[in-house]
Write a protein that holds these residues in place. Structure first.
Motif, short mmCIF file in Angstrom:
data_model
loop_
_atom_site.label_atom_id
_atom_site.label_comp_id
_atom_site.label_asym_id
_atom_site.label_seq_id
_atom_site.Cartn_x
_atom_site.Cartn_y
_atom_site.Cartn_z
N ARG A 108 1.18 -1.60 -0.46
CA ARG A 108 0.29 -0.51 0.03
C ARG A 108 0.84 1.28 0.08
NH1 ARG A 108 -3.22 -1.59 5.63
NH2 ARG A 108 -1.48 -1.99 5.93
N LEU A 109 0.71 1.76 -0.53
CA LEU A 109 1.45 3.91 -0.77
C LEU A 109 0.23 4.23 -0.67
CD1 LEU A 109 3.09 1.22 -4.01
CD2 LEU A 109 4.17 3.74 -3.69
N ALA A 110 1.46 5.52 -0.02
CA ALA A 110 -0.10 6.60 0.15
C ALA A 110 1.26 7.67 -0.26
CB ALA A 110 -0.05 6.86 1.71
N LEU A 111 0.41 8.46 -0.99
CA LEU A 111 1.33 9.42 -1.98
C LEU A 111 -0.02 10.87 -1.76
CD1 LEU A 111 1.59 8.05 -5.34
CD2 LEU A 111 2.90 8.00 -3.11
N ASP A 112 1.23 11.76 -1.66
CA ASP A 112 0.69 13.54 -1.04
C ASP A 112 0.57 13.53 -2.56
OD1 ASP A 112 0.38 16.65 -0.71
OD2 ASP A 112 0.78 15.73 1.04
N ILE A 113 -1.08 14.19 -3.25
CA ILE A 113 -1.96 14.38 -3.78
C ILE A 113 -0.49 16.04 -4.93
CG2 ILE A 113 -4.06 14.53 -3.68
CD1 ILE A 113 -4.39 17.03 -4.01
N ILE A 114 0.64 15.83 -4.32
CA ILE A 114 1.29 16.89 -4.97
C ILE A 114 2.74 16.60 -5.45
CG2 ILE A 114 1.12 19.08 -3.37
CD1 ILE A 114 3.50 18.29 -2.03
N ILE A 140 5.33 9.13 0.53
CA ILE A 140 5.18 10.41 -0.13
C ILE A 140 4.84 10.78 0.34
CG2 ILE A 140 6.74 11.25 -2.26
CD1 ILE A 140 6.66 8.63 -3.87
N SER A 141 5.49 12.14 1.60
CA SER A 141 5.07 13.14 1.77
C SER A 141 6.07 14.27 2.15
CB SER A 141 4.48 13.36 3.47
OG SER A 141 4.22 14.34 4.06
N GLY A 142 5.75 15.69 2.69
CA GLY A 142 6.16 16.81 2.78
C GLY A 142 6.34 17.05 3.72
N ARG A 143 6.43 15.75 4.96
CA ARG A 143 6.69 15.86 6.31
C ARG A 143 6.94 14.53 6.83
NH1 ARG A 143 1.63 19.15 8.37
NH2 ARG A 143 0.51 17.52 8.10
N VAL A 144 7.79 14.31 7.65
CA VAL A 144 8.17 13.14 8.45
C VAL A 144 7.64 13.26 9.99
CG1 VAL A 144 9.83 11.62 9.24
CG2 VAL A 144 10.17 13.17 7.21
N ASP A 200 10.05 20.00 -0.32
CA ASP A 200 10.40 18.92 -0.17
C ASP A 200 10.03 17.93 0.27
OD1 ASP A 200 13.09 20.13 -0.74
OD2 ASP A 200 13.65 21.21 0.98
N LEU A 201 10.30 16.63 -0.57
CA LEU A 201 9.67 15.14 -0.86
C LEU A 201 10.26 14.25 0.30
CD1 LEU A 201 7.00 15.72 -4.31
CD2 LEU A 201 6.55 15.60 -1.56
N TYR A 202 10.03 13.24 0.81
CA TYR A 202 10.47 12.45 1.61
C TYR A 202 10.41 12.23 1.10
CZ TYR A 202 12.63 16.07 4.26
OH TYR A 202 13.31 17.48 4.49
N LEU A 203 10.59 10.22 1.01
CA LEU A 203 10.00 8.63 1.04
C LEU A 203 10.11 7.60 2.74
CD1 LEU A 203 9.51 6.41 -1.33
CD2 LEU A 203 12.38 5.98 -0.86
N ILE A 204 8.82 7.83 2.75
CA ILE A 204 9.19 7.49 4.15
C ILE A 204 8.18 5.39 4.43
CG2 ILE A 204 8.42 7.48 6.50
CD1 ILE A 204 7.01 10.71 5.62
#
Length: 292
Positions: A96-102, A147-151, A263-267
Motif C-alpha cells: 500500500r502506497l500513500a502519496l500526497d497529491i502534490i 511520500i510526503s512533504g513532512r516526516v 521537499d518530498l520524503y520517501l518514508i
C-alpha cells in the motif's frame, strides 16, 4: 476416472509440436506413452479428439474446442504454481502506497509498471492524500510506503525530490490585467482555490489571505477551476506543465512569494523490517524520480 492435467498437457503438446513423435520428445516420454495418453483421453471424453489423415493427426472440430480450453487450463495451472512459489518465498501479497497529491504521477506509475513486471502477483493499493491525511495513513498503518512533504515524529524518511510551486491564474483573469507586480493585497481581493486536507486535523498550508475562497478535495479539480478562470492558486510546476504549455494557465507576476518549494520524503513505515519487495519498489521509485 478424471482427466489429469498431464493428459491435457499431452494434447496441447501433440498439437503444438505437430505430431506424436515431436510431442514425445518435448515431453521426454516415449511415443507409445503419448499415444496411450491421448487414447485414454478420448475414451474418457467419449469423443474423437484427433483424426488420422495419412501419417498426420488432425484435430476434429471437438478437438479444436478442447485444445483451446486445455491451453487456458494449463496457463491457469502455471499461474497458480507461480503464485504458490511467490507466497512460499515469503513475499508480500500487497503493498500500500500513500502519496500526497502534490507528488508527480509519472515517475510513480513508471516505477509501479516496472515492479509489476517483476512481481505480477503483488496487489498494489494507491492512496492519494492531502496534508495530515498523508501523516495519518502512515501513523495508522494504512500504507507501507509513503511520500510526503513532512516526516511525522517517530518515523524517518529519505529526501526524494524538491517540488517548485508557482502562483498561476488563467491568462484572462483580472490579476493578469495589472501592468505592475502584484501584491498580496491584490490577491486578497480575488478568489483563491484551496485543496482540503484529507486528514482529521484539517491543516492549512500556504498563503490563505483571500477574502473569497473555494475549497475542493483534489488538485485536478482545482486546476480545472483555475483553467476556467474561476480563481488563482499555487500549484506544483510539474503538475501544470501541460496547462502552462497550452496557455491555459499563466504565472502571476507577484512582487514576492511567486514561487515556493516543498521537499518530498520517501518514508517506509517499518524501515528496519521492510520486506525485500517493499525495498525494491522504493528503490524503483527513487530511480524513476531521479530521471526527472
Amino acid at each position: 476416472m478424471q482427466i489429469t492435467l498431464e493428459q491435457w498437457q499431452t494434447l496441447v503438446a501433440v498439437v503444438d509440436q505437430g505430431g506424436y513423435a515431436r510431442a514425445a520428445e518435448a515431453l521426454s516420454k516415449s511415443q507409445s506413452a503419448v499415444s496411450y495418453a491421448i487414447q485414454r483421453l478420448e475414451e474418457r471424453l467419449g469423443i474423437a479428439v484427433f483424426r488420422i489423415e495419412g501419417r498426420k493427426a488432425t484435430l476434429t472440430e471437438a478437438g479444436k474446442a478442447l485444445y483451446l480450453q486445455a491451453q487456458s487450463l494449463l496457463k491457469s495451472a502455471r499461474l497458480t504454481e507461480e503464485l504458490a512459489q511467490h507466497y512460499s518465498s515469503g513475499a508480500e501479497a500487497r503493498i500500500r502506497l500513500a502519496l500526497d497529491i502534490i507528488v508527480p504521477e509519472m515517475p510513480i506509475l513508471c516505477a509501479l509498471s516496472r515492479y509489476a513486471e517483476a512481481f505480477p502477483f503483488v496487489r498494489i493499493e494507491l492512496l492519494e492524500t492531502v496534508l495530515s491525511g498523508t501523516d495519518e495513513a502512515l501513523i495508522r498503518g494504512e500504507a507501507e510506503i509513503v511520500i510526503s512533504g513532512r516526516v511525522p515524529p517517530g518515523f524517518s524518511g529519505d529526501p526524494l525530490m524538491r517540488m517548485r510551486f508557482i502562483a498561476v491564474a488563467h491568462p484572462d483573469h483580472p490579476l493578469h490585467q495589472f501592468d505592475r507586480p502584484l501584491t498580496h493585497e491584490d490577491l486578497r481581493l480575488h478568489r483563491q482555490l484551496v485543496i482540503r486536507d484529507s486528514g482529521s486535523r484539517k491543516l492549512d498550508a500556504g498563503w490563505l489571505g483571500a477574502d473569497q475562497r473555494w475549497t475542493v478535495s483534489h488538485i485536478s479539480t482545482s486546476i480545472d477551476c483555475a483553467c476556467r478562470g474561476l480563481g488563482f492558486a499555487w500549484y506544483p510546476e510539474l503538475k501544470i506543465a501541460r496547462e502552462l504549455e497550452q496557455g491555459l494557465l499563466k504565472p502571476l507576476p507577484l512582487e514576492s512569494g511567486a514561487e515556493r518549494y516543498v521537499d518530498l520524503y520517501l518514508i517506509l513505515r517499518d524501515a528496519h523490517l521492510a520486506s525485500p519487495g517493499i525495498r525494491q519498489l522504493a528503490a524503483l521509485i527513487r530511480e524513476q524520480v531521479g530521471m526527472l
